[in-house]
Motif scaffolding. Structure first.
Motif, PDB file in Angstrom:
ATOM      1  N   GLU A 147      30.592  29.941   8.571  1.00  0.00           N
ATOM      2  CA  GLU A 147      31.017  29.284   7.334  1.00  0.00           C
ATOM      3  C   GLU A 147      31.838  28.059   7.717  1.00  0.00           C
ATOM      4  OE1 GLU A 147      30.314  30.255   4.205  1.00  0.00           O
ATOM      5  OE2 GLU A 147      29.113  31.928   4.985  1.00  0.00           O
ATOM      6  N   PRO A 148      31.866  27.031   6.867  1.00  0.00           N
ATOM      7  CA  PRO A 148      32.727  25.883   7.162  1.00  0.00           C
ATOM      8  C   PRO A 148      34.156  26.339   7.467  1.00  0.00           C
ATOM      9  CG  PRO A 148      31.307  25.378   5.320  1.00  0.00           C
ATOM     10  CD  PRO A 148      31.112  26.854   5.633  1.00  0.00           C
ATOM     11  N   GLY A 149      34.710  25.782   8.535  1.00  0.00           N
ATOM     12  CA  GLY A 149      36.050  26.146   8.977  1.00  0.00           C
ATOM     13  C   GLY A 149      36.042  27.125  10.143  1.00  0.00           C
ATOM     14  N   ASP A 150      34.900  27.790  10.391  1.00  0.00           N
ATOM     15  CA  ASP A 150      34.807  28.711  11.524  1.00  0.00           C
ATOM     16  C   ASP A 150      34.829  27.928  12.824  1.00  0.00           C
ATOM     17  OD1 ASP A 150      34.623  30.866   9.815  1.00  0.00           O
ATOM     18  OD2 ASP A 150      32.482  31.238  10.182  1.00  0.00           O
ATOM     19  N   GLN A 151      35.550  28.473  13.808  1.00  0.00           N
ATOM     20  CA  GLN A 151      35.620  27.842  15.121  1.00  0.00           C
ATOM     21  C   GLN A 151      34.817  28.656  16.116  1.00  0.00           C
ATOM     22  OE1 GLN A 151      39.504  26.666  16.528  1.00  0.00           O
ATOM     23  NE2 GLN A 151      38.807  26.473  18.620  1.00  0.00           N
ATOM     24  N   VAL A 152      34.054  27.958  16.960  1.00  0.00           N
ATOM     25  CA  VAL A 152      33.285  28.581  18.031  1.00  0.00           C
ATOM     26  C   VAL A 152      33.507  27.752  19.291  1.00  0.00           C
ATOM     27  CG1 VAL A 152      31.536  29.502  16.456  1.00  0.00           C
ATOM     28  CG2 VAL A 152      31.171  27.277  17.500  1.00  0.00           C
ATOM     29  N   ASP A 153      33.084  28.296  20.406  1.00  0.00           N
ATOM     30  CA  ASP A 153      33.133  27.543  21.655  1.00  0.00           C
ATOM     31  C   ASP A 153      31.732  27.069  21.986  1.00  0.00           C
ATOM     32  OD1 ASP A 153      35.914  27.853  22.246  1.00  0.00           O
ATOM     33  OD2 ASP A 153      35.507  29.934  22.771  1.00  0.00           O
ATOM     34  N   ALA A 154      31.609  25.824  22.420  1.00  0.00           N
ATOM     35  CA  ALA A 154      30.313  25.248  22.766  1.00  0.00           C
ATOM     36  C   ALA A 154      30.280  24.901  24.246  1.00  0.00           C
ATOM     37  CB  ALA A 154      30.056  23.987  21.950  1.00  0.00           C
ATOM     38  N   THR A 155      29.115  25.118  24.839  1.00  0.00           N
ATOM     39  CA  THR A 155      28.846  24.668  26.198  1.00  0.00           C
ATOM     40  C   THR A 155      27.606  23.797  26.139  1.00  0.00           C
ATOM     41  OG1 THR A 155      29.743  26.727  27.125  1.00  0.00           O
ATOM     42  CG2 THR A 155      28.372  25.377  28.574  1.00  0.00           C
ATOM     43  N   ILE A 156      27.761  22.526  26.491  1.00  0.00           N
ATOM     44  CA  ILE A 156      26.671  21.564  26.483  1.00  0.00           C
ATOM     45  C   ILE A 156      26.248  21.356  27.934  1.00  0.00           C
ATOM     46  CG2 ILE A 156      25.983  19.202  25.899  1.00  0.00           C
ATOM     47  CD1 ILE A 156      28.308  19.317  23.770  1.00  0.00           C
ATOM     48  N   HIS A 157      25.002  21.683  28.228  1.00  0.00           N
ATOM     49  CA  HIS A 157      24.484  21.621  29.595  1.00  0.00           C
ATOM     50  C   HIS A 157      23.885  20.247  29.850  1.00  0.00           C
ATOM     51  CE1 HIS A 157      24.977  25.993  29.867  1.00  0.00           C
ATOM     52  NE2 HIS A 157      24.536  25.999  28.614  1.00  0.00           N
ATOM     53  N   LEU A 158      24.524  19.477  30.721  1.00  0.00           N
ATOM     54  CA  LEU A 158      24.062  18.128  31.014  1.00  0.00           C
ATOM     55  C   LEU A 158      23.071  18.101  32.171  1.00  0.00           C
ATOM     56  CD1 LEU A 158      27.423  16.216  30.594  1.00  0.00           C
ATOM     57  CD2 LEU A 158      25.621  16.583  28.911  1.00  0.00           C
ATOM     58  N   LEU A 159      23.347  18.837  33.205  1.00  0.00           N
ATOM     59  CA  LEU A 159      22.458  18.940  34.361  1.00  0.00           C
ATOM     60  C   LEU A 159      22.298  20.415  34.700  1.00  0.00           C
ATOM     61  CD1 LEU A 159      23.914  16.079  36.606  1.00  0.00           C
ATOM     62  CD2 LEU A 159      21.800  16.031  35.283  1.00  0.00           C
ATOM     63  N   GLY A 160      21.467  21.101  33.943  1.00  0.00           N
ATOM     64  CA  GLY A 160      21.333  22.540  34.134  1.00  0.00           C
ATOM     65  C   GLY A 160      22.678  23.190  33.859  1.00  0.00           C
ATOM     66  N   ASN A 161      23.074  24.093  34.712  1.00  0.00           N
ATOM     67  CA  ASN A 161      24.375  24.745  34.558  1.00  0.00           C
ATOM     68  C   ASN A 161      25.440  24.121  35.450  1.00  0.00           C
ATOM     69  OD1 ASN A 161      23.684  26.617  32.573  1.00  0.00           O
ATOM     70  ND2 ASN A 161      22.765  27.974  34.095  1.00  0.00           N
ATOM     71  N   ASP A 162      25.067  23.076  36.214  1.00  0.00           N
ATOM     72  CA  ASP A 162      26.001  22.468  37.155  1.00  0.00           C
ATOM     73  C   ASP A 162      27.026  21.553  36.489  1.00  0.00           C
ATOM     74  OD1 ASP A 162      24.728  23.784  39.208  1.00  0.00           O
ATOM     75  OD2 ASP A 162      23.408  22.105  39.675  1.00  0.00           O
ATOM     76  N   VAL A 163      26.623  20.820  35.465  1.00  0.00           N
ATOM     77  CA  VAL A 163      27.520  19.896  34.782  1.00  0.00           C
ATOM     78  C   VAL A 163      27.493  20.228  33.298  1.00  0.00           C
ATOM     79  CG1 VAL A 163      28.024  17.479  34.280  1.00  0.00           C
ATOM     80  CG2 VAL A 163      27.039  18.103  36.496  1.00  0.00           C
ATOM     81  N   THR A 164      28.664  20.618  32.773  1.00  0.00           N
ATOM     82  CA  THR A 164      28.731  21.018  31.365  1.00  0.00           C
ATOM     83  C   THR A 164      29.966  20.438  30.691  1.00  0.00           C
ATOM     84  OG1 THR A 164      29.935  23.055  31.890  1.00  0.00           O
ATOM     85  CG2 THR A 164      27.537  23.216  31.761  1.00  0.00           C
ATOM     86  N   ILE A 165      29.827  20.230  29.397  1.00  0.00           N
ATOM     87  CA  ILE A 165      30.969  19.927  28.549  1.00  0.00           C
ATOM     88  C   ILE A 165      31.278  21.207  27.801  1.00  0.00           C
ATOM     89  CG2 ILE A 165      31.760  18.661  26.500  1.00  0.00           C
ATOM     90  CD1 ILE A 165      29.975  16.333  27.389  1.00  0.00           C
ATOM     91  N   LYS A 166      32.516  21.656  27.889  1.00  0.00           N
ATOM     92  CA  LYS A 166      32.937  22.860  27.175  1.00  0.00           C
ATOM     93  C   LYS A 166      34.011  22.473  26.177  1.00  0.00           C
ATOM     94  CE  LYS A 166      31.700  26.004  30.817  1.00  0.00           C
ATOM     95  NZ  LYS A 166      32.021  27.200  31.544  1.00  0.00           N
ATOM     96  N   ALA A 167      33.838  22.961  24.931  1.00  0.00           N
ATOM     97  CA  ALA A 167      34.790  22.548  23.897  1.00  0.00           C
ATOM     98  C   ALA A 167      34.831  23.550  22.758  1.00  0.00           C
ATOM     99  CB  ALA A 167      34.387  21.194  23.343  1.00  0.00           C
ATOM    100  N   PRO A 168      36.029  23.748  22.198  1.00  0.00           N
ATOM    101  CA  PRO A 168      36.092  24.459  20.921  1.00  0.00           C
ATOM    102  C   PRO A 168      35.629  23.500  19.827  1.00  0.00           C
ATOM    103  CG  PRO A 168      38.288  23.821  21.639  1.00  0.00           C
ATOM    104  CD  PRO A 168      37.341  23.394  22.708  1.00  0.00           C
ATOM    105  N   ILE A 169      34.810  23.983  18.901  1.00  0.00           N
ATOM    106  CA  ILE A 169      34.312  23.156  17.810  1.00  0.00           C
ATOM    107  C   ILE A 169      34.472  23.907  16.501  1.00  0.00           C
ATOM    108  CG2 ILE A 169      32.732  21.781  19.218  1.00  0.00           C
ATOM    109  CD1 ILE A 169      30.454  23.588  18.335  1.00  0.00           C
TER     110      ILE A 169
END
Length: 123
Positions: A52-74
């Protein structure tokens, strides 16, 4: 023609196709990243997300497979069909550095990058 939403947008959306995982209540949900900016991400999911709007989750964005990632609460801001818009918050330094590089490469102009970083700092 400019719309009110376009007038408010101060951060360029970068169309970016990357595998992304959301982590919510101990469950990992694979989704597709559609675009990213300094302030948020737009993702697409094959399934209805239990959020629902307002819910927070954690995201992992895989840029180069699992070697390079952006991790962020969203935080979920809006949903339309199978697309979900999230606000980014509290990026760690490594993730912020990677995001800065993505924006820098896609904007192609140092002045635009500096303007967006200035907006980010004063927001």
């Amino acid at each position: 023609m400019s719309t009110p939403d376009n007038n408010r947008r101060r951060f360029t959306r970068i169309h970016f196709d990357a595998a992304t995982d959301l982590h919510h209540n101990g469950v990992e949900i694979p989704v597709k990243l559609m675009d990213i900016s300094f302030k948020g991400v737009l993702i697409e999911s094959d399934q209805q997300l239990p959020l629902e709007p307002g819910d927070q989750v954690d995201a992992t964005i895989h840029l180069l497979g699992n070697d390079v990632t952006i991790k962020a609460p969203i935080t979920l801001k809006h949903q339309e069909d199978n697309r979900y818009g999230f606000a980014l918050s509290q990026l760690d330094l490594d993730s912020l550095t990677l995001l800065r590089r993505i924006v820098e490469l896609n904007l192609g102009e140092e002045a635009l990058l500096e303007r967006e970083l200035e907006q980010l700092i004063h927001d």
